[in-house]
Design a protein around this motif. Sequence first.
Motif, mmCIF file in Angstrom:
data_model
loop_
_atom_site.group_PDB
_atom_site.id
_atom_site.type_symbol
_atom_site.label_atom_id
_atom_site.label_comp_id
_atom_site.label_asym_id
_atom_site.label_seq_id
_atom_site.Cartn_x
_atom_site.Cartn_y
_atom_site.Cartn_z
ATOM 1 N N VAL A 48 16.673 -39.228 -53.113
ATOM 2 C CA VAL A 48 17.088 -39.307 -54.394
ATOM 3 C C VAL A 48 18.872 -39.565 -54.492
ATOM 4 C CG1 VAL A 48 17.340 -37.989 -56.543
ATOM 5 C CG2 VAL A 48 15.006 -38.074 -55.343
ATOM 6 N N LYS A 49 19.321 -38.785 -53.714
ATOM 7 C CA LYS A 49 20.638 -38.965 -53.663
ATOM 8 C C LYS A 49 21.187 -40.284 -53.299
ATOM 9 C CE LYS A 49 21.858 -34.263 -52.480
ATOM 10 N NZ LYS A 49 22.400 -33.398 -51.238
ATOM 11 N N GLU A 50 20.508 -40.852 -52.166
ATOM 12 C CA GLU A 50 21.038 -42.133 -51.887
ATOM 13 C C GLU A 50 20.515 -43.419 -52.848
ATOM 14 O OE1 GLU A 50 18.617 -42.350 -48.112
ATOM 15 O OE2 GLU A 50 20.388 -41.456 -46.921
ATOM 16 N N ASN A 51 19.543 -43.104 -53.611
ATOM 17 C CA ASN A 51 19.112 -44.139 -54.326
ATOM 18 C C ASN A 51 19.818 -44.109 -55.634
ATOM 19 O OD1 ASN A 51 17.128 -45.516 -52.977
ATOM 20 N ND2 ASN A 51 15.460 -43.928 -53.568
ATOM 21 N N THR A 52 20.275 -42.881 -55.971
ATOM 22 C CA THR A 52 21.234 -42.807 -57.227
ATOM 23 C C THR A 52 22.474 -43.491 -56.644
ATOM 24 O OG1 THR A 52 20.157 -40.718 -57.675
ATOM 25 C CG2 THR A 52 22.537 -41.002 -58.579
ATOM 26 N N ASN A 57 26.122 -48.118 -56.975
ATOM 27 C CA ASN A 57 27.024 -49.209 -56.547
ATOM 28 C C ASN A 57 26.482 -50.548 -57.165
ATOM 29 O OD1 ASN A 57 28.381 -50.454 -54.468
ATOM 30 N ND2 ASN A 57 26.739 -50.764 -53.165
ATOM 31 N N GLN A 58 25.143 -50.943 -57.316
ATOM 32 C CA GLN A 58 24.629 -52.170 -57.966
ATOM 33 C C GLN A 58 25.373 -52.256 -59.423
ATOM 34 O OE1 GLN A 58 22.817 -54.799 -57.333
ATOM 35 N NE2 GLN A 58 23.284 -54.051 -55.143
ATOM 36 N N ILE A 59 25.465 -51.201 -60.239
ATOM 37 C CA ILE A 59 25.650 -51.358 -61.582
ATOM 38 C C ILE A 59 27.089 -51.621 -61.625
ATOM 39 C CG2 ILE A 59 26.020 -49.976 -63.632
ATOM 40 C CD1 ILE A 59 23.482 -48.853 -63.144
ATOM 41 N N SER A 61 28.998 -52.987 -59.532
ATOM 42 C CA SER A 61 29.111 -54.200 -58.495
ATOM 43 C C SER A 61 29.528 -55.428 -59.412
ATOM 44 C CB SER A 61 28.172 -54.518 -57.644
ATOM 45 O OG SER A 61 28.380 -55.632 -56.913
ATOM 46 N N LYS A 62 30.494 -56.031 -58.867
ATOM 47 C CA LYS A 62 30.796 -57.457 -59.694
ATOM 48 C C LYS A 62 29.643 -58.470 -59.408
ATOM 49 C CE LYS A 62 35.883 -57.432 -58.995
ATOM 50 N NZ LYS A 62 36.848 -57.986 -58.438
ATOM 51 N N ASP A 63 28.831 -58.191 -58.353
ATOM 52 C CA ASP A 63 27.693 -58.961 -58.254
ATOM 53 C C ASP A 63 26.336 -58.384 -58.443
ATOM 54 O OD1 ASP A 63 29.290 -61.240 -57.337
ATOM 55 O OD2 ASP A 63 29.357 -60.243 -55.217
ATOM 56 N N GLN A 64 26.114 -57.844 -59.759
ATOM 57 C CA GLN A 64 24.915 -56.939 -60.002
ATOM 58 C C GLN A 64 23.743 -57.908 -59.545
ATOM 59 O OE1 GLN A 64 24.850 -55.666 -63.755
ATOM 60 N NE2 GLN A 64 26.487 -54.186 -63.577
ATOM 61 N N ASP A 65 22.748 -57.146 -58.902
ATOM 62 C CA ASP A 65 21.455 -58.027 -58.579
ATOM 63 C C ASP A 65 20.615 -57.018 -59.611
ATOM 64 O OD1 ASP A 65 19.086 -58.439 -57.630
ATOM 65 O OD2 ASP A 65 19.559 -58.223 -55.540
ATOM 66 N N GLU A 66 19.927 -57.679 -60.680
ATOM 67 C CA GLU A 66 19.119 -56.862 -61.752
ATOM 68 C C GLU A 66 17.844 -56.627 -60.811
ATOM 69 O OE1 GLU A 66 19.440 -55.877 -64.737
ATOM 70 O OE2 GLU A 66 21.263 -56.561 -64.559
ATOM 71 N N GLY A 67 17.334 -57.378 -60.108
ATOM 72 C CA GLY A 67 16.178 -56.961 -59.427
ATOM 73 C C GLY A 67 16.270 -55.851 -58.496
ATOM 74 N N ARG A 68 17.476 -55.634 -57.614
ATOM 75 C CA ARG A 68 17.948 -54.468 -56.874
ATOM 76 C C ARG A 68 18.004 -53.120 -57.721
ATOM 77 N NH1 ARG A 68 16.930 -51.296 -52.956
ATOM 78 N NH2 ARG A 68 18.804 -50.579 -51.821
ATOM 79 N N ILE A 69 18.637 -53.381 -59.068
ATOM 80 C CA ILE A 69 18.914 -52.281 -59.857
ATOM 81 C C ILE A 69 17.352 -51.863 -60.259
ATOM 82 C CG2 ILE A 69 19.660 -51.556 -62.378
ATOM 83 C CD1 ILE A 69 21.981 -53.604 -61.725
ATOM 84 N N TYR A 108 29.486 -46.017 -69.529
ATOM 85 C CA TYR A 108 29.976 -44.580 -68.724
ATOM 86 C C TYR A 108 29.187 -43.540 -69.032
ATOM 87 C CZ TYR A 108 32.921 -41.270 -66.730
ATOM 88 O OH TYR A 108 33.330 -40.280 -65.856
ATOM 89 N N LYS A 109 28.995 -43.039 -70.482
ATOM 90 C CA LYS A 109 28.425 -41.986 -70.865
ATOM 91 C C LYS A 109 26.963 -41.751 -70.224
ATOM 92 C CE LYS A 109 31.166 -40.625 -74.607
ATOM 93 N NZ LYS A 109 31.283 -40.112 -76.085
ATOM 94 N N MET A 110 26.461 -42.868 -70.290
ATOM 95 C CA MET A 110 24.898 -42.915 -69.791
ATOM 96 C C MET A 110 24.743 -42.577 -68.369
ATOM 97 S SD MET A 110 21.678 -43.105 -70.698
ATOM 98 C CE MET A 110 21.679 -43.670 -72.295
ATOM 99 N N LEU A 111 25.623 -43.426 -67.566
ATOM 100 C CA LEU A 111 25.767 -42.905 -66.103
ATOM 101 C C LEU A 111 26.104 -41.794 -65.735
ATOM 102 C CD1 LEU A 111 27.009 -46.610 -65.394
ATOM 103 C CD2 LEU A 111 24.719 -45.764 -65.192
ATOM 104 N N GLU A 112 27.191 -41.075 -66.281
ATOM 105 C CA GLU A 112 27.638 -39.724 -66.362
ATOM 106 C C GLU A 112 26.584 -38.862 -66.620
ATOM 107 O OE1 GLU A 112 30.414 -36.762 -65.441
ATOM 108 O OE2 GLU A 112 30.375 -39.137 -65.047
#
Length: 164
Positions: A48-52, A57-59, A61-69, A108-112
């Motif tokens: 869970v920690k690693e996936n979070t 990192n994906q969100i 990232s400049k090169d967001q990968d929607e599939g990976r997200i 930011y608030k949602m991710l926090e």
Amino acid sequence: MDATVLTAILSSSVIAAIISGIVAKKTNDKNMSLKYITEERANWRKTVKENTALLYNQIYSKDQDEGRIRELITHLIVSLNPSKDEESKLDIEIKNTLVAIEEGNRDYKMLEHLRNCISILMKHDWERSKNETKGFGDKKSEDDIKQQTLGEEFYVKQKKQEMQ
């Protein structure tokens, strides 16, 4: 020493050995089960920690990968145990937050909020794991652990609702 006394002593010794063997087996089985469960929960917390972290990192990232997200969000959601009862309030909140992030709310608030909820979940599971390894007299009640780790938002309100 007559035969009846010798027979009584031998019978008592055999019975004591059998009882001791049964108790030792039950204790060993319990310890093995506890070890397995504790290891699996440690692996779950790590995943869970690693996936979070990977999701963050994906969100960011400049090169967001929607599939990976979406893949990471799915992994996190299926790692939870949400149900409709009040016991799962935190899991439900995390699931709802992940769905909102998946739908595009990535401020930011949602991710926090997600990070805080995951941190509470990890702390709660860690305290439960530590408690399970303690001896009978040293264990805390489930309610004590919930109150200590889940805090007002995810536990005290639940208790107030149960009282009504």
